[in-house]
Design a protein around this motif. Structure first.
Motif, PDB file in Angstrom:
ATOM      1  N   LYS A  55       1.956   8.306 -48.704  1.00 51.76           N
ATOM      2  CA  LYS A  55       2.141   9.737 -49.038  1.00 51.76           C
ATOM      3  C   LYS A  55       0.926  10.337 -49.749  1.00 51.76           C
ATOM      4  N   LYS A  56       0.377   9.575 -50.678  1.00 53.16           N
ATOM      5  CA  LYS A  56      -0.748  10.086 -51.467  1.00 53.16           C
ATOM      6  C   LYS A  56      -1.979  10.307 -50.586  1.00 53.16           C
ATOM      7  N   MET A  57      -2.238   9.325 -49.715  1.00 55.15           N
ATOM      8  CA  MET A  57      -3.383   9.410 -48.804  1.00 55.15           C
ATOM      9  C   MET A  57      -3.183  10.550 -47.811  1.00 55.15           C
ATOM     10  N   GLN A  58      -1.955  10.663 -47.323  1.00 54.42           N
ATOM     11  CA  GLN A  58      -1.635  11.734 -46.365  1.00 54.42           C
ATOM     12  C   GLN A  58      -1.886  13.114 -46.979  1.00 54.42           C
ATOM     13  N   GLU A  59      -1.463  13.279 -48.224  1.00 53.52           N
ATOM     14  CA  GLU A  59      -1.658  14.569 -48.886  1.00 53.52           C
ATOM     15  C   GLU A  59      -3.150  14.856 -49.068  1.00 53.52           C
ATOM     16  N   ALA A  60      -3.887  13.818 -49.440  1.00 54.06           N
ATOM     17  CA  ALA A  60      -5.333  13.987 -49.633  1.00 54.06           C
ATOM     18  C   ALA A  60      -6.006  14.378 -48.306  1.00 54.06           C
ATOM     19  N   PHE A  61      -5.596  13.745 -47.214  1.00 59.82           N
ATOM     20  CA  PHE A  61      -6.163  14.099 -45.899  1.00 59.82           C
ATOM     21  C   PHE A  61      -5.768  15.520 -45.508  1.00 59.82           C
ATOM     22  N   ASN A  62      -4.528  15.897 -45.773  1.00 55.28           N
ATOM     23  CA  ASN A  62      -4.105  17.250 -45.412  1.00 55.28           C
ATOM     24  C   ASN A  62      -4.895  18.311 -46.183  1.00 55.28           C
ATOM     25  N   ASN A  63      -5.215  18.013 -47.444  1.00 57.55           N
ATOM     26  CA  ASN A  63      -6.061  18.945 -48.204  1.00 57.55           C
ATOM     27  C   ASN A  63      -7.474  18.993 -47.633  1.00 57.55           C
ATOM     28  N   GLN A  64      -7.980  17.833 -47.211  1.00 54.08           N
ATOM     29  CA  GLN A  64      -9.338  17.787 -46.664  1.00 54.08           C
ATOM     30  C   GLN A  64      -9.410  18.464 -45.284  1.00 54.08           C
ATOM     31  N   ILE A  65      -8.336  18.363 -44.512  1.00 55.46           N
ATOM     32  CA  ILE A  65      -8.289  19.071 -43.216  1.00 55.46           C
ATOM     33  C   ILE A  65      -8.491  20.567 -43.476  1.00 55.46           C
ATOM     34  N   ALA A  66      -7.780  21.105 -44.470  1.00 49.02           N
ATOM     35  CA  ALA A  66      -7.933  22.524 -44.817  1.00 49.02           C
ATOM     36  C   ALA A  66      -9.363  22.810 -45.280  1.00 49.02           C
ATOM     37  N   ALA A  67      -9.947  21.882 -46.043  1.00 44.49           N
ATOM     38  CA  ALA A  67     -11.322  22.078 -46.527  1.00 44.49           C
ATOM     39  C   ALA A  67     -12.317  22.103 -45.361  1.00 44.49           C
ATOM     40  N   GLU A  68     -12.083  21.251 -44.346  1.00 42.72           N
ATOM     41  CA  GLU A  68     -12.980  21.226 -43.183  1.00 42.72           C
ATOM     42  C   GLU A  68     -12.864  22.526 -42.389  1.00 42.72           C
ATOM     43  N   PHE A  69     -11.643  23.019 -42.241  1.00 42.10           N
ATOM     44  CA  PHE A  69     -11.486  24.289 -41.516  1.00 42.10           C
ATOM     45  C   PHE A  69     -12.002  25.465 -42.335  1.00 42.10           C
ATOM     46  N   PHE A  70     -11.918  25.362 -43.659  1.00 44.45           N
ATOM     47  CA  PHE A  70     -12.550  26.393 -44.479  1.00 44.45           C
ATOM     48  C   PHE A  70     -14.059  26.378 -44.244  1.00 44.45           C
ATOM     49  N   SER A  71     -14.655  25.185 -44.210  1.00 37.66           N
ATOM     50  CA  SER A  71     -16.098  25.073 -43.936  1.00 37.66           C
ATOM     51  C   SER A  71     -16.432  25.728 -42.604  1.00 37.66           C
ATOM     52  N   ASP A  74     -12.259   7.223 -52.752  1.00 39.70           N
ATOM     53  CA  ASP A  74     -11.724   6.614 -53.985  1.00 39.70           C
ATOM     54  C   ASP A  74     -10.217   6.407 -53.871  1.00 39.70           C
ATOM     55  N   ILE A  75      -9.523   7.407 -53.343  1.00 38.72           N
ATOM     56  CA  ILE A  75      -8.066   7.290 -53.178  1.00 38.72           C
ATOM     57  C   ILE A  75      -7.745   6.167 -52.185  1.00 38.72           C
ATOM     58  N   ALA A  76      -8.465   6.147 -51.059  1.00 33.08           N
ATOM     59  CA  ALA A  76      -8.239   5.115 -50.036  1.00 33.08           C
ATOM     60  C   ALA A  76      -8.427   3.726 -50.637  1.00 33.08           C
ATOM     61  N   GLN A  77      -9.452   3.591 -51.480  1.00 33.28           N
ATOM     62  CA  GLN A  77      -9.712   2.283 -52.094  1.00 33.28           C
ATOM     63  C   GLN A  77      -8.634   1.915 -53.097  1.00 33.28           C
ATOM     64  N   SER A  78      -8.229   2.891 -53.921  1.00 35.95           N
ATOM     65  CA  SER A  78      -7.207   2.565 -54.930  1.00 35.95           C
ATOM     66  C   SER A  78      -5.844   2.315 -54.287  1.00 35.95           C
ATOM     67  N   GLU A  79      -5.607   2.927 -53.121  1.00 30.71           N
ATOM     68  CA  GLU A  79      -4.345   2.698 -52.391  1.00 30.71           C
ATOM     69  C   GLU A  79      -4.419   1.428 -51.513  1.00 30.71           C
ATOM     70  N   LYS A  80      -5.563   0.793 -51.510  1.00 32.10           N
ATOM     71  CA  LYS A  80      -5.816  -0.367 -50.628  1.00 32.10           C
ATOM     72  C   LYS A  80      -5.527  -0.030 -49.166  1.00 32.10           C
ATOM     73  N   ASP A  81      -5.903   1.190 -48.795  1.00 41.02           N
ATOM     74  CA  ASP A  81      -5.710   1.658 -47.418  1.00 41.02           C
ATOM     75  C   ASP A  81      -7.014   1.390 -46.656  1.00 41.02           C
ATOM     76  N   HIS A  82      -7.122   0.195 -46.111  1.00 39.03           N
ATOM     77  CA  HIS A  82      -8.379  -0.236 -45.479  1.00 39.03           C
ATOM     78  C   HIS A  82      -8.729   0.580 -44.245  1.00 39.03           C
ATOM     79  N   ALA A  83      -7.714   0.981 -43.487  1.00 43.61           N
ATOM     80  CA  ALA A  83      -7.971   1.796 -42.290  1.00 43.61           C
ATOM     81  C   ALA A  83      -8.642   3.115 -42.685  1.00 43.61           C
ATOM     82  N   SER A  84      -8.158   3.727 -43.757  1.00 47.12           N
ATOM     83  CA  SER A  84      -8.766   4.992 -44.212  1.00 47.12           C
ATOM     84  C   SER A  84     -10.167   4.765 -44.766  1.00 47.12           C
ATOM     85  N   VAL A  85     -10.358   3.643 -45.452  1.00 48.15           N
ATOM     86  CA  VAL A  85     -11.694   3.332 -45.982  1.00 48.15           C
ATOM     87  C   VAL A  85     -12.700   3.277 -44.827  1.00 48.15           C
TER      88      VAL A  85
END
Ligand SMILES: [Fe+2]
Ligand SMILES: [Fe+2]
Length: 172
Positions: free
Chosen positions: A4-20, A106-117
């Motif tokens: 959930k935490k990683m998903q939320e972080a990605f969803n915020n970054q998706i918005a940031a990329e479209f803002f860019s 940093d979030i991916a690493q702390s969540e031990k989400d290797h695929a996201s890393v």
């Protein structure tokens, strides 16, 4: 499945990329309005690249069995003070985005989400390129100074930029 935490972080970054993307499209419109079609063309390619970034993350969240969201963001700035102020703003913006990507990692690493890393490595490299190309144009513009011939020449060069879509797939 993505956490959930990683998903939320990605969803915020998706918005940031479209803002860019919107920011660069606004810059393209501004540059066109001051008769710099080559700069405007270069900025349209920036726009396309940011859409690709947003879509890469959107697809990654879905591929990880997550829920991708399309979030709202503010309208970008519309006016600048000439080409140097635009490209300086690109450089600053890209540095800010690099910070966002590092936070995501940093979030991916702390969540031990290797695929996201692993997925985020591509973005880390992309940011190195993004910052370098903006910085290079800032330096060229500073060298050119008030030379109209120099600005005309640089505008022609930037007009030759070709958009190359990155290979498909999450980690590509
Ligand atoms: Fe991006
Ligand atoms: Fe970017």
């Amino acid at each position: 499945m993505i956490g959930k935490k990683m998903q939320e972080a990605f969803n915020n970054q998706i918005a940031a990329e479209f803002f860019s993307a919107h920011l660069y499209l606004a810059m393209a419109a501004y540059l066109q309005s001051i008769d710099l079609p080559g700069f405007a063309h270069w900025m349209r390619i920036q726009y396309q690249e940011e859409v690709v970034h947003g879509m890469k993350m959107f697809d990654f969240v879905i591929e990880r069995d997550g829920r991708a969201l399309v979030k709202a963001f503010d309208a970008p700035q519309a006016e600048w003070k000439g080409p140097l102020s635009v490209i300086e703003a690109v450089y600053e913006h890209e540095q800010k985005v690099t910070g966002l990507i590092y936070n995501l990692l940093d979030i991916a690493q702390s969540e031990k989400d290797h695929a996201s890393v692993i997925f985020l490595q591509w973005f880390v490299n992309e940011q190195v390129e993004e910052e370098a190309s903006a910085k290079q144009i800032v330096q060229q513009l500073k060298l050119i100074g008030d030379s109209r011939a120099g600005l005309f020449q640089l505008d022609r060069e930037l007009g030759l930029r070709v958009f190359t879509p990155p290979a498909a797939g999450a980690g590509a």
